[in-house]
Scaffold this motif. Structure first.
Motif, PDB file in Angstrom:
ATOM      1  N   ASN A  15      -0.123 -11.068  -0.181  1.00 23.67           N
ATOM      2  CA  ASN A  15      -0.520 -10.649   1.253  1.00 23.67           C
ATOM      3  C   ASN A  15       0.354  -9.360   1.190  1.00 23.67           C
ATOM      4  O   ASN A  15      -0.549  -8.270   1.722  1.00 23.67           O
ATOM      5  CB  ASN A  15       0.022 -11.501   2.266  1.00 23.67           C
ATOM      6  N   LEU A  16       1.433  -9.219   1.108  1.00 22.36           N
ATOM      7  CA  LEU A  16       2.196  -7.846   1.079  1.00 22.36           C
ATOM      8  C   LEU A  16       1.407  -6.940   0.130  1.00 22.36           C
ATOM      9  O   LEU A  16       1.181  -5.553   0.636  1.00 22.36           O
ATOM     10  CB  LEU A  16       3.663  -8.228   1.014  1.00 22.36           C
ATOM     11  N   TYR A  17       1.281  -7.078  -1.166  1.00 21.15           N
ATOM     12  CA  TYR A  17       0.770  -6.364  -2.092  1.00 21.15           C
ATOM     13  C   TYR A  17      -0.681  -5.852  -1.562  1.00 21.15           C
ATOM     14  O   TYR A  17      -0.923  -4.600  -1.641  1.00 21.15           O
ATOM     15  CB  TYR A  17       0.588  -7.092  -3.452  1.00 21.15           C
ATOM     16  N   ASN A  18      -1.461  -6.507  -0.997  1.00 20.99           N
ATOM     17  CA  ASN A  18      -2.571  -6.160  -0.634  1.00 20.99           C
ATOM     18  C   ASN A  18      -2.594  -5.439   0.648  1.00 20.99           C
ATOM     19  O   ASN A  18      -3.570  -4.151   0.511  1.00 20.99           O
ATOM     20  CB  ASN A  18      -3.520  -7.555  -0.168  1.00 20.99           C
ATOM     21  N   MET A  19      -1.745  -5.537   1.489  1.00 16.68           N
ATOM     22  CA  MET A  19      -1.439  -4.523   2.603  1.00 16.68           C
ATOM     23  C   MET A  19      -1.262  -3.268   2.023  1.00 16.68           C
ATOM     24  O   MET A  19      -1.475  -2.158   2.718  1.00 16.68           O
ATOM     25  CB  MET A  19      -0.450  -5.053   3.721  1.00 16.68           C
ATOM     26  N   LEU A  20      -0.206  -3.137   1.216  1.00 17.75           N
ATOM     27  CA  LEU A  20       0.105  -2.007   0.702  1.00 17.75           C
ATOM     28  C   LEU A  20      -0.764  -1.268   0.009  1.00 17.75           C
ATOM     29  O   LEU A  20      -0.729  -0.111   0.105  1.00 17.75           O
ATOM     30  CB  LEU A  20       1.468  -2.128  -0.236  1.00 17.75           C
ATOM     31  N   ARG A  21      -1.579  -1.819  -0.824  1.00 21.93           N
ATOM     32  CA  ARG A  21      -2.873  -1.241  -1.452  1.00 21.93           C
ATOM     33  C   ARG A  21      -3.620  -0.697  -0.387  1.00 21.93           C
ATOM     34  O   ARG A  21      -4.287   0.451  -0.606  1.00 21.93           O
ATOM     35  CB  ARG A  21      -3.532  -2.332  -2.436  1.00 21.93           C
ATOM     36  N   ILE A  22      -4.026  -1.454   0.523  1.00 26.24           N
ATOM     37  CA  ILE A  22      -5.015  -1.042   1.814  1.00 26.24           C
ATOM     38  C   ILE A  22      -4.424   0.250   2.439  1.00 26.24           C
ATOM     39  O   ILE A  22      -5.178   1.461   2.644  1.00 26.24           O
ATOM     40  CB  ILE A  22      -5.188  -2.215   2.639  1.00 26.24           C
ATOM     41  N   ILE A  23      -2.976   0.300   2.622  1.00 29.03           N
ATOM     42  CA  ILE A  23      -2.456   1.525   3.165  1.00 29.03           C
ATOM     43  C   ILE A  23      -2.552   2.581   1.993  1.00 29.03           C
ATOM     44  O   ILE A  23      -2.709   3.731   2.711  1.00 29.03           O
ATOM     45  CB  ILE A  23      -0.887   1.184   3.591  1.00 29.03           C
ATOM     46  N   ALA A  24      -2.203   2.289   1.012  1.00 30.10           N
ATOM     47  CA  ALA A  24      -2.078   3.508  -0.150  1.00 30.10           C
ATOM     48  C   ALA A  24      -3.887   4.086  -0.222  1.00 30.10           C
ATOM     49  O   ALA A  24      -3.874   5.206  -0.193  1.00 30.10           O
ATOM     50  CB  ALA A  24      -1.886   2.841  -1.599  1.00 30.10           C
ATOM     51  N   LEU A  25      -4.695   3.130  -0.237  1.00 29.86           N
ATOM     52  CA  LEU A  25      -6.036   3.591  -0.299  1.00 29.86           C
ATOM     53  C   LEU A  25      -6.567   4.322   0.938  1.00 29.86           C
ATOM     54  O   LEU A  25      -7.101   5.485   0.858  1.00 29.86           O
ATOM     55  CB  LEU A  25      -6.939   2.518  -0.380  1.00 29.86           C
ATOM     56  N   ARG A  26      -6.260   4.037   2.200  1.00 27.90           N
ATOM     57  CA  ARG A  26      -6.579   4.705   3.502  1.00 27.90           C
ATOM     58  C   ARG A  26      -5.571   5.948   3.415  1.00 27.90           C
ATOM     59  O   ARG A  26      -6.506   7.097   3.996  1.00 27.90           O
ATOM     60  CB  ARG A  26      -5.927   3.765   4.569  1.00 27.90           C
ATOM     61  N   LYS A  27      -4.562   6.074   3.002  1.00 26.57           N
ATOM     62  CA  LYS A  27      -3.813   7.392   3.246  1.00 26.57           C
ATOM     63  C   LYS A  27      -3.976   8.289   1.901  1.00 26.57           C
ATOM     64  O   LYS A  27      -3.466   9.323   1.974  1.00 26.57           O
ATOM     65  CB  LYS A  27      -2.277   7.154   3.212  1.00 26.57           C
ATOM     66  N   ARG A  28      -4.926   7.615   0.844  1.00 29.24           N
ATOM     67  CA  ARG A  28      -5.187   8.485  -0.269  1.00 29.24           C
ATOM     68  C   ARG A  28      -4.028   8.894  -1.137  1.00 29.24           C
ATOM     69  O   ARG A  28      -3.545   9.886  -1.443  1.00 29.24           O
ATOM     70  CB  ARG A  28      -5.855   9.573  -0.152  1.00 29.24           C
ATOM     71  N   MET A  29      -3.036   7.944  -1.234  1.00 28.19           N
ATOM     72  CA  MET A  29      -1.597   7.793  -1.931  1.00 28.19           C
ATOM     73  C   MET A  29      -1.587   6.979  -2.995  1.00 28.19           C
ATOM     74  O   MET A  29      -2.369   5.897  -2.934  1.00 28.19           O
ATOM     75  CB  MET A  29      -0.324   7.766  -0.946  1.00 28.19           C
ATOM     76  N   SER A  30      -0.693   7.276  -3.813  1.00 24.85           N
ATOM     77  CA  SER A  30      -0.353   5.996  -4.759  1.00 24.85           C
ATOM     78  C   SER A  30       0.166   4.840  -4.200  1.00 24.85           C
ATOM     79  O   SER A  30       1.115   5.053  -3.227  1.00 24.85           O
ATOM     80  CB  SER A  30       0.111   6.705  -6.018  1.00 24.85           C
ATOM     81  N   LEU A  31       0.161   3.807  -4.877  1.00 25.62           N
ATOM     82  CA  LEU A  31       0.966   2.634  -4.318  1.00 25.62           C
ATOM     83  C   LEU A  31       2.644   3.005  -4.420  1.00 25.62           C
ATOM     84  O   LEU A  31       3.287   2.715  -3.367  1.00 25.62           O
ATOM     85  CB  LEU A  31       0.981   1.455  -5.070  1.00 25.62           C
ATOM     86  N   LYS A  32       2.872   3.750  -5.584  1.00 26.54           N
ATOM     87  CA  LYS A  32       4.473   4.079  -5.445  1.00 26.54           C
ATOM     88  C   LYS A  32       4.818   5.163  -4.302  1.00 26.54           C
ATOM     89  O   LYS A  32       5.698   4.913  -3.739  1.00 26.54           O
ATOM     90  CB  LYS A  32       4.605   5.050  -6.703  1.00 26.54           C
ATOM     91  N   GLU A  33       3.962   5.964  -3.856  1.00 26.59           N
ATOM     92  CA  GLU A  33       4.235   6.848  -2.921  1.00 26.59           C
ATOM     93  C   GLU A  33       4.340   6.032  -1.629  1.00 26.59           C
ATOM     94  O   GLU A  33       5.391   6.308  -0.532  1.00 26.59           O
ATOM     95  CB  GLU A  33       3.243   8.090  -2.745  1.00 26.59           C
ATOM     96  N   VAL A  34       3.441   5.057  -1.366  1.00 21.02           N
ATOM     97  CA  VAL A  34       3.619   4.289  -0.200  1.00 21.02           C
ATOM     98  C   VAL A  34       4.845   3.381  -0.147  1.00 21.02           C
ATOM     99  O   VAL A  34       5.558   3.281   0.864  1.00 21.02           O
ATOM    100  CB  VAL A  34       2.366   3.314  -0.079  1.00 21.02           C
ATOM    101  N   MET A  35       5.173   2.777  -1.226  1.00 19.95           N
ATOM    102  CA  MET A  35       6.505   2.076  -1.374  1.00 19.95           C
ATOM    103  C   MET A  35       7.754   2.967  -1.260  1.00 19.95           C
ATOM    104  O   MET A  35       8.672   2.580  -0.687  1.00 19.95           O
ATOM    105  CB  MET A  35       6.630   1.453  -2.861  1.00 19.95           C
ATOM    106  N   ARG A  36       7.636   4.229  -1.484  1.00 18.17           N
ATOM    107  CA  ARG A  36       8.922   5.251  -1.470  1.00 18.17           C
ATOM    108  C   ARG A  36       9.030   5.528  -0.157  1.00 18.17           C
ATOM    109  O   ARG A  36      10.065   5.569   0.625  1.00 18.17           O
ATOM    110  CB  ARG A  36       8.721   6.452  -2.083  1.00 18.17           C
ATOM    111  N   GLU A  37       7.742   5.706   0.791  1.00 19.10           N
ATOM    112  CA  GLU A  37       7.687   6.162   2.144  1.00 19.10           C
ATOM    113  C   GLU A  37       8.040   4.674   2.791  1.00 19.10           C
ATOM    114  O   GLU A  37       9.261   4.863   3.861  1.00 19.10           O
ATOM    115  CB  GLU A  37       6.332   6.416   2.628  1.00 19.10           C
ATOM    116  N   ALA A  38       8.052   3.582   2.542  1.00 12.22           N
ATOM    117  CA  ALA A  38       8.268   2.473   3.489  1.00 12.22           C
ATOM    118  C   ALA A  38       9.786   2.205   2.957  1.00 12.22           C
ATOM    119  O   ALA A  38      10.377   2.044   3.893  1.00 12.22           O
ATOM    120  CB  ALA A  38       7.338   1.191   2.852  1.00 12.22           C
ATOM    121  N   LEU A  39      10.129   2.430   1.910  1.00 11.50           N
ATOM    122  CA  LEU A  39      11.565   2.305   1.508  1.00 11.50           C
ATOM    123  C   LEU A  39      12.615   3.275   2.551  1.00 11.50           C
ATOM    124  O   LEU A  39      13.534   3.006   3.014  1.00 11.50           O
ATOM    125  CB  LEU A  39      11.942   2.257   0.262  1.00 11.50           C
ATOM    126  N   LYS A  40      12.058   4.510   2.267  1.00 12.63           N
ATOM    127  CA  LYS A  40      12.773   5.790   3.092  1.00 12.63           C
ATOM    128  C   LYS A  40      12.796   5.208   4.393  1.00 12.63           C
ATOM    129  O   LYS A  40      14.153   5.476   5.024  1.00 12.63           O
ATOM    130  CB  LYS A  40      11.955   6.907   2.635  1.00 12.63           C
TER     131      LYS A  40
END
Length: 85
Positions: A15-40
């Motif tokens: 579920n968390l993975y799917n949400m992260l992928r959706i966020i990445a697609l919506r923001k046109r970012m890579s999954l890595k970028e979304v993860m870095r932003e979330a961690l930051k």
């Protein structure tokens, strides 16, 4: 990113993975970028809480209350711990 970077690897549930992928697609970012932003953002939030907790620590109320012998550091035994035998 500044300085040395470190690689971090972990598992997340589907579920968390799917949400992260959706966020990445919506923001046109890579999954890595979304993860870095979330961690930051998480670290920024926790850092604020940590700073508040440190400021509330009762140790700060006693600093400067005691008196030290001005010659204590010249004593050869100053700072030595006596260990039980």
């Amino acid at each position: 990113m500044e300085g040395i970077t470190k690689h971090v690897q972990t598992e997340v549930d589907e579920n968390l993975y799917n949400m992260l992928r959706i966020i990445a697609l919506r923001k046109r970012m890579s999954l890595k970028e979304v993860m870095r932003e979330a961690l930051k953002r998480y670290v920024e939030l926790e850092s604020e809480k940590l700073e508040d907790d440190i400021k509330k620590d009762p140790i700060w109320k006693i600093i400067g209350k005691g008196k030290l012998d001005p010659h204590a550091s010249q004593d050869e035994t100053w700072g030595l711990v006596e260990w039980p035998e």
